[in-house]
Scaffold this motif. Sequence first.
Motif, short mmCIF file in Angstrom:
data_model
loop_
_atom_site.label_atom_id
_atom_site.label_comp_id
_atom_site.label_asym_id
_atom_site.label_seq_id
_atom_site.Cartn_x
_atom_site.Cartn_y
_atom_site.Cartn_z
N LEU A 1 1.45 7.16 -6.51
CA LEU A 1 0.35 8.12 -6.69
C LEU A 1 0.84 9.54 -6.44
O LEU A 1 0.55 10.46 -7.21
N ILE B 1 -8.35 9.75 -0.85
CA ILE B 1 -8.57 8.46 -1.49
C ILE B 1 -8.15 7.36 -0.51
O ILE B 1 -7.36 7.59 0.40
N LYS B 2 -8.70 6.19 -0.70
CA LYS B 2 -8.40 5.09 0.21
C LYS B 2 -7.87 3.89 -0.58
O LYS B 2 -8.51 3.42 -1.52
N ILE B 3 -6.68 3.44 -0.20
CA ILE B 3 -6.11 2.23 -0.81
C ILE B 3 -6.49 1.05 0.09
O ILE B 3 -6.10 1.01 1.26
N ILE C 1 -9.59 0.92 -9.79
CA ILE C 1 -10.11 2.11 -9.11
C ILE C 1 -11.63 2.01 -9.08
O ILE C 1 -12.28 1.83 -10.12
N LYS D 1 0.83 -1.21 0.00
CA LYS D 1 0.00 0.00 0.00
C LYS D 1 0.86 1.26 0.00
O LYS D 1 0.58 2.23 -0.71
N ARG E 1 1.12 4.14 -2.80
CA ARG E 1 0.84 5.53 -2.41
C ARG E 1 1.95 6.47 -2.89
O ARG E 1 1.70 7.60 -3.32
N TYR F 1 1.39 4.05 -12.34
CA TYR F 1 1.34 3.49 -10.97
C TYR F 1 1.73 2.02 -10.98
O TYR F 1 2.50 1.56 -10.15
N ILE G 1 -8.30 0.85 -5.32
CA ILE G 1 -8.22 2.24 -4.83
C ILE G 1 -9.63 2.80 -4.84
O ILE G 1 -10.29 2.86 -5.88
#
Length: 283
Positions: free
Chosen positions: A199, A211-213, A276, A192, A196, A254, A232
């Motif tokens: 990103l 945003i949440k991974i 996503i 993760k 990140r 990514y 994501i």
Amino acid sequence: MIENQYCGIITIIGRTNVGKSTLFNKLINQKISITSHKINTTQKNIVGILTKKIYQYIFIDSPGFDTQKKIFFKKKILKDDITNKSCLILFVIQALKWTLTDQKILEWIIKKNVQYFIIINKIDLIKNKKLLLPFIKKISQKNIFNKIFLLSAKKDFFLKKLISEIKKKIPKKKHIYLLKKKTTCTKKFLIKEILRKSLLKCLHQEIPYNIKILPPLIRKYKDKAYFIKIFIKVKNLRYKKILIGKNGKKIKFYRKSTKYILEKMFKKKIYLIIIIILEKSTF
């Protein structure tokens, strides 16, 4: 006869974007904590372990403090006190910059009555090195009994000297972790974090920090490869389009950069899928 062992926790703290994670990675000689020019890149305490013969160093990279956000500062300081078990604090500041946040962090450290060093980082960015002397004198007045180090963690300037001084502060104590242990972070956490970082690198100022991974799904194949799927989660379609990029250019970046780092870290072939989804989606 059992050889004497030395083991200690060294916590790295400071305000946001002063180079704590870069220093952390250099000290443990591993790229575990992600680095970026964005603020609040490190969001959780990250533990890195370096064992050299009879010495075991347990470094903690902490999130950057920002006293302008008082609730955040109090929550991190009081609720998640990472210094209770530390034998040494490395308080990192940026060369020629002393802010109200720095002052409040120093006052808090002094109250904790824990040994600490002040690390003046990013000296490679200072063209006129003569400006450093009055700045050191200014910091010395606030820091009478503790050592001050000039450093460029990025360029390795004076890093060996700092490591030598840290070694002197490690107490005699049995090692906590096995020799090969490099971090307490799980594979899922590291995956993760690496995503990140990718990103943050690609999205620049348009990065939506909310945003949440989601925890990755990992499947091992005969000890030769990992099949990894990461979701994501974003709040709306606009964010989703930003993350995907024109013709999928950004999401390809990514995937490529994350896959490359993971293969170096895990020393295995990585098959990576990034998906996503919208916040209300189920899968």
